[in-house]
Design a protein around this motif. Structure first.
Motif, PDB file in Angstrom:
ATOM      1  N   PRO A  41      51.657 -88.161 -22.736  1.00 37.79           N
ATOM      2  CA  PRO A  41      50.251 -87.452 -22.812  1.00 37.79           C
ATOM      3  C   PRO A  41      50.061 -86.531 -21.714  1.00 37.79           C
ATOM      4  CG  PRO A  41      49.919 -89.807 -23.105  1.00 37.79           C
ATOM      5  CD  PRO A  41      51.308 -89.718 -22.637  1.00 37.79           C
ATOM      6  N   ASN A  42      49.381 -85.299 -22.036  1.00 38.10           N
ATOM      7  CA  ASN A  42      49.188 -84.429 -20.973  1.00 38.10           C
ATOM      8  C   ASN A  42      50.182 -83.907 -20.102  1.00 38.10           C
ATOM      9  OD1 ASN A  42      46.237 -84.600 -21.627  1.00 38.10           O
ATOM     10  ND2 ASN A  42      46.188 -86.239 -20.596  1.00 38.10           N
ATOM     11  N   PHE A  43      51.512 -83.865 -20.759  1.00 33.90           N
ATOM     12  CA  PHE A  43      52.558 -83.369 -19.958  1.00 33.90           C
ATOM     13  C   PHE A  43      52.467 -81.887 -19.361  1.00 33.90           C
ATOM     14  CE2 PHE A  43      56.865 -81.287 -19.552  1.00 33.90           C
ATOM     15  CZ  PHE A  43      57.518 -82.169 -18.749  1.00 33.90           C
ATOM     16  N   TRP A  44      52.330 -81.144 -20.313  1.00 32.64           N
ATOM     17  CA  TRP A  44      52.048 -79.852 -20.156  1.00 32.64           C
ATOM     18  C   TRP A  44      50.918 -79.305 -19.311  1.00 32.64           C
ATOM     19  CZ3 TRP A  44      56.421 -77.079 -19.820  1.00 32.64           C
ATOM     20  CH2 TRP A  44      57.471 -77.274 -20.825  1.00 32.64           C
ATOM     21  N   PRO A  45      49.866 -79.936 -19.452  1.00 37.50           N
ATOM     22  CA  PRO A  45      48.862 -79.505 -18.629  1.00 37.50           C
ATOM     23  C   PRO A  45      49.055 -79.897 -17.064  1.00 37.50           C
ATOM     24  CG  PRO A  45      47.849 -80.477 -20.803  1.00 37.50           C
ATOM     25  CD  PRO A  45      49.432 -80.578 -20.697  1.00 37.50           C
ATOM     26  N   LEU A  46      49.772 -80.825 -17.129  1.00 42.34           N
ATOM     27  CA  LEU A  46      50.121 -81.607 -15.704  1.00 42.34           C
ATOM     28  C   LEU A  46      51.076 -80.627 -15.311  1.00 42.34           C
ATOM     29  CD1 LEU A  46      50.305 -85.399 -16.095  1.00 42.34           C
ATOM     30  CD2 LEU A  46      48.510 -84.129 -14.618  1.00 42.34           C
ATOM     31  N   VAL A  47      52.131 -80.015 -15.807  1.00 42.02           N
ATOM     32  CA  VAL A  47      52.952 -78.979 -15.351  1.00 42.02           C
ATOM     33  C   VAL A  47      52.299 -77.599 -14.979  1.00 42.02           C
ATOM     34  CG1 VAL A  47      54.830 -77.648 -16.099  1.00 42.02           C
ATOM     35  CG2 VAL A  47      54.871 -79.836 -16.683  1.00 42.02           C
ATOM     36  N   GLU A  77      49.455 -77.434 -13.815  1.00 41.35           N
ATOM     37  CA  GLU A  77      48.614 -77.581 -12.585  1.00 41.35           C
ATOM     38  C   GLU A  77      49.639 -77.374 -11.213  1.00 41.35           C
ATOM     39  OE1 GLU A  77      46.951 -81.615 -12.660  1.00 41.35           O
ATOM     40  OE2 GLU A  77      45.013 -81.092 -12.859  1.00 41.35           O
ATOM     41  N   GLN A  78      50.748 -77.743 -11.594  1.00 36.47           N
ATOM     42  CA  GLN A  78      51.796 -77.379 -10.550  1.00 36.47           C
ATOM     43  C   GLN A  78      52.398 -76.075 -10.537  1.00 36.47           C
ATOM     44  OE1 GLN A  78      51.682 -79.665  -7.789  1.00 36.47           O
ATOM     45  NE2 GLN A  78      50.298 -80.773  -8.757  1.00 36.47           N
ATOM     46  N   ALA A  79      52.037 -75.362 -11.383  1.00 39.71           N
ATOM     47  CA  ALA A  79      52.764 -74.069 -11.683  1.00 39.71           C
ATOM     48  C   ALA A  79      53.039 -73.172 -10.484  1.00 39.71           C
ATOM     49  CB  ALA A  79      51.864 -73.190 -12.598  1.00 39.71           C
ATOM     50  N   TYR A 114      58.062 -80.021 -11.932  1.00 41.15           N
ATOM     51  CA  TYR A 114      56.746 -79.770 -11.906  1.00 41.15           C
ATOM     52  C   TYR A 114      55.724 -81.006 -12.342  1.00 41.15           C
ATOM     53  CZ  TYR A 114      57.701 -74.884 -10.524  1.00 41.15           C
ATOM     54  OH  TYR A 114      58.153 -73.948  -9.959  1.00 41.15           O
ATOM     55  N   PHE A 115      56.214 -81.550 -13.336  1.00 41.18           N
ATOM     56  CA  PHE A 115      55.484 -82.757 -13.779  1.00 41.18           C
ATOM     57  C   PHE A 115      55.521 -84.000 -12.663  1.00 41.18           C
ATOM     58  CE2 PHE A 115      55.644 -87.046 -15.997  1.00 41.18           C
ATOM     59  CZ  PHE A 115      54.422 -86.958 -16.592  1.00 41.18           C
ATOM     60  N   THR A 116      56.834 -84.267 -12.264  1.00 31.03           N
ATOM     61  CA  THR A 116      57.196 -85.026 -11.312  1.00 31.03           C
ATOM     62  C   THR A 116      56.098 -84.710 -10.115  1.00 31.03           C
ATOM     63  OG1 THR A 116      59.355 -85.540 -11.878  1.00 31.03           O
ATOM     64  CG2 THR A 116      58.771 -86.233  -9.586  1.00 31.03           C
ATOM     65  N   GLN A 117      56.127 -83.580  -9.501  1.00 30.35           N
ATOM     66  CA  GLN A 117      55.386 -83.177  -8.562  1.00 30.35           C
ATOM     67  C   GLN A 117      53.802 -83.376  -8.573  1.00 30.35           C
ATOM     68  OE1 GLN A 117      56.006 -79.042  -7.624  1.00 30.35           O
ATOM     69  NE2 GLN A 117      57.854 -79.358  -6.877  1.00 30.35           N
ATOM     70  N   ALA A 118      53.398 -83.340  -9.777  1.00 24.52           N
ATOM     71  CA  ALA A 118      51.954 -83.597 -10.345  1.00 24.52           C
ATOM     72  C   ALA A 118      51.808 -85.158 -10.247  1.00 24.52           C
ATOM     73  CB  ALA A 118      51.631 -83.261 -11.688  1.00 24.52           C
ATOM     74  N   GLN A 119      52.603 -85.957 -10.541  1.00 30.11           N
ATOM     75  CA  GLN A 119      52.745 -87.457 -10.473  1.00 30.11           C
ATOM     76  C   GLN A 119      52.821 -87.817  -8.959  1.00 30.11           C
ATOM     77  OE1 GLN A 119      52.346 -89.670 -13.450  1.00 30.11           O
ATOM     78  NE2 GLN A 119      51.816 -87.739 -14.112  1.00 30.11           N
ATOM     79  N   GLN A 122      51.498 -86.156  -6.560  1.00 30.52           N
ATOM     80  CA  GLN A 122      50.324 -85.602  -5.776  1.00 30.52           C
ATOM     81  C   GLN A 122      49.050 -86.616  -6.345  1.00 30.52           C
ATOM     82  OE1 GLN A 122      49.673 -81.300  -5.993  1.00 30.52           O
ATOM     83  NE2 GLN A 122      47.310 -81.958  -6.057  1.00 30.52           N
ATOM     84  N   ASP A 123      49.053 -87.048  -7.467  1.00 26.72           N
ATOM     85  CA  ASP A 123      48.144 -88.159  -8.067  1.00 26.72           C
ATOM     86  C   ASP A 123      48.350 -89.269  -7.209  1.00 26.72           C
ATOM     87  OD1 ASP A 123      47.139 -86.164  -9.735  1.00 26.72           O
ATOM     88  OD2 ASP A 123      48.289 -86.998 -11.789  1.00 26.72           O
ATOM     89  N   ALA A 124      49.502 -89.896  -7.092  1.00 27.92           N
ATOM     90  CA  ALA A 124      49.826 -90.889  -6.231  1.00 27.92           C
ATOM     91  C   ALA A 124      49.264 -90.731  -4.938  1.00 27.92           C
ATOM     92  CB  ALA A 124      51.468 -91.365  -6.049  1.00 27.92           C
ATOM     93  N   LEU A 125      49.568 -89.576  -4.130  1.00 25.62           N
ATOM     94  CA  LEU A 125      49.045 -89.536  -2.783  1.00 25.62           C
ATOM     95  C   LEU A 125      47.413 -89.396  -2.896  1.00 25.62           C
ATOM     96  CD1 LEU A 125      51.371 -86.909  -1.482  1.00 25.62           C
ATOM     97  CD2 LEU A 125      51.222 -89.151  -0.639  1.00 25.62           C
ATOM     98  N   SER A 126      46.826 -88.996  -3.971  1.00 24.40           N
ATOM     99  CA  SER A 126      45.475 -88.992  -3.853  1.00 24.40           C
ATOM    100  C   SER A 126      44.904 -90.425  -4.268  1.00 24.40           C
ATOM    101  CB  SER A 126      45.083 -88.239  -5.062  1.00 24.40           C
ATOM    102  OG  SER A 126      45.273 -86.617  -4.996  1.00 24.40           O
ATOM    103  N   ASP A 127      45.552 -90.993  -5.023  1.00 22.31           N
ATOM    104  CA  ASP A 127      45.046 -92.404  -4.992  1.00 22.31           C
ATOM    105  C   ASP A 127      45.201 -93.186  -3.727  1.00 22.31           C
ATOM    106  OD1 ASP A 127      44.479 -92.111  -7.849  1.00 22.31           O
ATOM    107  OD2 ASP A 127      46.667 -92.734  -8.462  1.00 22.31           O
TER     108      ASP A 127
END
Length: 311
Positions: free
Chosen positions: A52-58, A60-62, A264-269, A271-276
């Motif tokens: 879910p939301n793969f491309w929106p997350l990508v 986000e890290q464009a 870019y998807f991995t970078q988004a993940q 970044q989310d982990a760091l935010s958590d």
């Protein structure tokens, strides 16, 4: 230094021939790469369709080459409604012929409050003009905006109208009608005035669908490839462009975001982990800042007020 070749048997034509051979070799490399990686992209598309939301997350890290063109209002739409993004080299045939530098960028959207379209696809043709220029050209793509939701402020619709009018005029001229004296059509005049009165900084990403580039037809491109030194006729040019960097953005999608989507998807993940982690750390800090409860508070059943954290 300017006369260096005069003392050698080498001519500028010799150097130009070598450059053309390099260009042909590079094109062949791109073509082979496209054919070799096609199964991998198909496999990737099948896999990421389950995320879910793969491309929106990508997005986000464009990278900056793309992110700089996405305004906050664009981001709100893309992050909430984008279902998939894909790039194809549509001129390559099954037997491997065709120019691999021609590309199509396709977006699929869920129902949203901005436009009716479920798919927006922008095609770019690699062409060469008679004056030696080569690069990507395109045609404007209309978007069926919902009432009062046009993120381009009417510019994209005006580009489409001017383009359709120009095609109609060109068709009449090819049938023997008298050509105009280099003036702009009413649609082009209105578009030019709108561009001049519009602050182009901060223009919506969706204006990119109006990019045209140089007016180089497929016929002219074929003739120029065979005879690169022929002089090309002047045309209206870039003065009517609402998105002058449209070809650069297409290249950024094709050569960076599309092949690097998983990165870019991995970078988004991450970044989310760091935010958590930061959020959990803040919670722990707040817990440590709480004063100990005394017996009176326990007897009264009242919770002590939390101590304010220092700035």
């Amino acid at each position: 230094m300017a006369a260096a070749l005069e003392e050698t048997p080498v001519s500028y034509e010799d150097l130009a021939d070598i450059e053309r051979d390099f260009d042909d070799a590079e094109t062949d490399i791109i073509r082979k790469q496209v054919l070799l990686t096609a199964p991998l992209y198909a496999r990737r598309s099948k896999t990421i369709s389950q995320i879910p939301n793969f491309w929106p997350l990508v997005l986000e890290q464009a990278p900056p080459d793309i992110d700089q063109y996405i305004q906050p209002s664009d981001s709100a739409l893309l992050l909430s409604s984008l279902l998939s993004l894909s790039v194809s080299h549509f001129e390559i045939t099954e037997n491997g012929h065709g120019d691999p530098r021609s590309v199509s960028v396709r977006f699929e959207f869920a129902e949203n409050e901005y436009f009716e379209d479920k798919v927006l696809e922008k095609k770019f043709w690699y062409r060469r003009s008679r004056d030696g220029w080569s690069g990507l050209v395109s045609e404007p793509v209309p978007i069926r905006w919902k009432k009062d939701r046009d993120l381009t402020g009417g510019l994209l619709d005006m580009v489409v109208k001017a383009w359709e009018g120009e095609k109609t005029t060109a068709s009449r001229n090819s049938n023997g009608a008298v050509k105009g004296k280099g003036g702009l059509s009413p649609e082009q005049k209105a578009l030019k005035k709108k561009i001049e009165n519009t602050g182009m900084g901060g223009l919506s990403f969706f204006a990119w669908f109006g990019f045209i580039g140089r007016h180089v037809s497929a016929e002219e491109s074929a003739a120029a490839t065979a005879a690169e030194k022929q002089k090309r006729e002047d045309d209206v040019g870039m003065s009517l462009e609402i998105f002058p960097d449209g070809d650069d953005l297409a290249v950024a999608f094709t050569e960076d975001l599309w092949p690097g989507a998983i990165k870019y998807f991995t970078q988004a993940q991450e970044q989310d982990a760091l935010s958590d982690a930061d959020f959990e750390s803040d919670d722990e800090d707040r817990d440590l800042d709480e004063p100990a409860e005394d017996s009176e508070d326990e007897e009264d059943g009242e919770r002590p007020a939390k101590k304010q954290r220092s700035a």
